[in-house]
Motif scaffolding. Sequence first.
Motif, PDB file in Angstrom:
ATOM      1  N   PHE A  89       0.397  -3.173  -2.961  1.00  0.00           N
ATOM      2  CA  PHE A  89      -0.461  -3.800  -1.948  1.00  0.00           C
ATOM      3  C   PHE A  89      -0.144  -3.247  -0.554  1.00  0.00           C
ATOM      4  CE2 PHE A  89      -1.677  -7.009   1.114  1.00  0.00           C
ATOM      5  CZ  PHE A  89      -2.903  -7.457   0.641  1.00  0.00           C
ATOM      6  N   LEU A 190      -6.591  -4.679  -6.907  1.00  0.00           N
ATOM      7  CA  LEU A 190      -6.060  -4.876  -5.560  1.00  0.00           C
ATOM      8  C   LEU A 190      -6.827  -4.084  -4.504  1.00  0.00           C
ATOM      9  CD1 LEU A 190      -2.207  -4.666  -6.209  1.00  0.00           C
ATOM     10  CD2 LEU A 190      -3.532  -6.722  -5.731  1.00  0.00           C
ATOM     11  N   SER A 194      -6.988  -5.263  -0.189  1.00  0.00           N
ATOM     12  CA  SER A 194      -5.812  -4.711   0.467  1.00  0.00           C
ATOM     13  C   SER A 194      -6.129  -3.907   1.717  1.00  0.00           C
ATOM     14  CB  SER A 194      -5.064  -3.806  -0.520  1.00  0.00           C
ATOM     15  OG  SER A 194      -5.944  -2.813  -1.014  1.00  0.00           O
TER      16      SER A 194
END
Length: 268
Positions: A89, A190, A194
């Motif tokens: 992340f 993600l 992110s």
Amino acid sequence: MSCYQTLQDYAFRAFGYGERLLPRSDFTLCEQFTLIGSGLLWNIYFGVIAVTTGFVLANFLALGKNSKSAWARKPAEWFIFLFRGSPLFIQFFFAYFLFLSLKSVSSIFNPLSSAWAGALIVLFLNTAAYSAEILYGALRSIPKGDIEAADAYGLSGWTRFRRIEWPTMMRLAWPAYTNEAIFLFHATTLVFFSGFPAWQQKGDALYYANYFADKTFNPFVPYPILAFYFILLTLVIIAVFGRVNTWLNRHLPQSKRPKLKFKPNLIR
């Protein structure tokens, strides 16, 4: 609206084809299945390209880390440490702002601030680091008898690596590498959470699942649909990698062929 019409309107919306506007109310189960499935195409895109290109780099990194030369070993060790030691992340976050800075320098860097290119580079580098560590461990685990047999036949250098070391390394590493590939596909969720923006709401499967959860205040429908799609995707990956594993171990008796076992990583 019929389910067939919904498929026509939203099946490829994540890539910009079909209905421009998302449904705003009275969400049907068909709409949720269709749009989340449409977003899954982005996850497949990220995963397939990152795994295939990352595999190539991982081989070079594993060889570099195993090298006796510090000039080859140290860069490989630090690369692997950097991308395995920091959360994915955070890598997305810093990469996005780095690419934005490069974008202000020259227009040639414009694609890097988009998810299709910038996020893909991060996934490529991340999976290369994890895969390199797997391949390095396999390379160090090659039985000494195989090397001694190669020496006895006069094989050395590139010929020995290509015919003895690399095939054995693949056989030893493949079950663990399969788990890395599965986790990478899961990690693609993600991307749009992110830093990399979803342009015109063209997001991945989790993006649309989150959209329906926010609009309906009921996460117990879109998120199980999302999980269902990823379970199917995982089964496909296991089947494909299982065929490769069978081919790599085709010379062994059936009873001695290693079986693929899915062991999910709880923390990356």
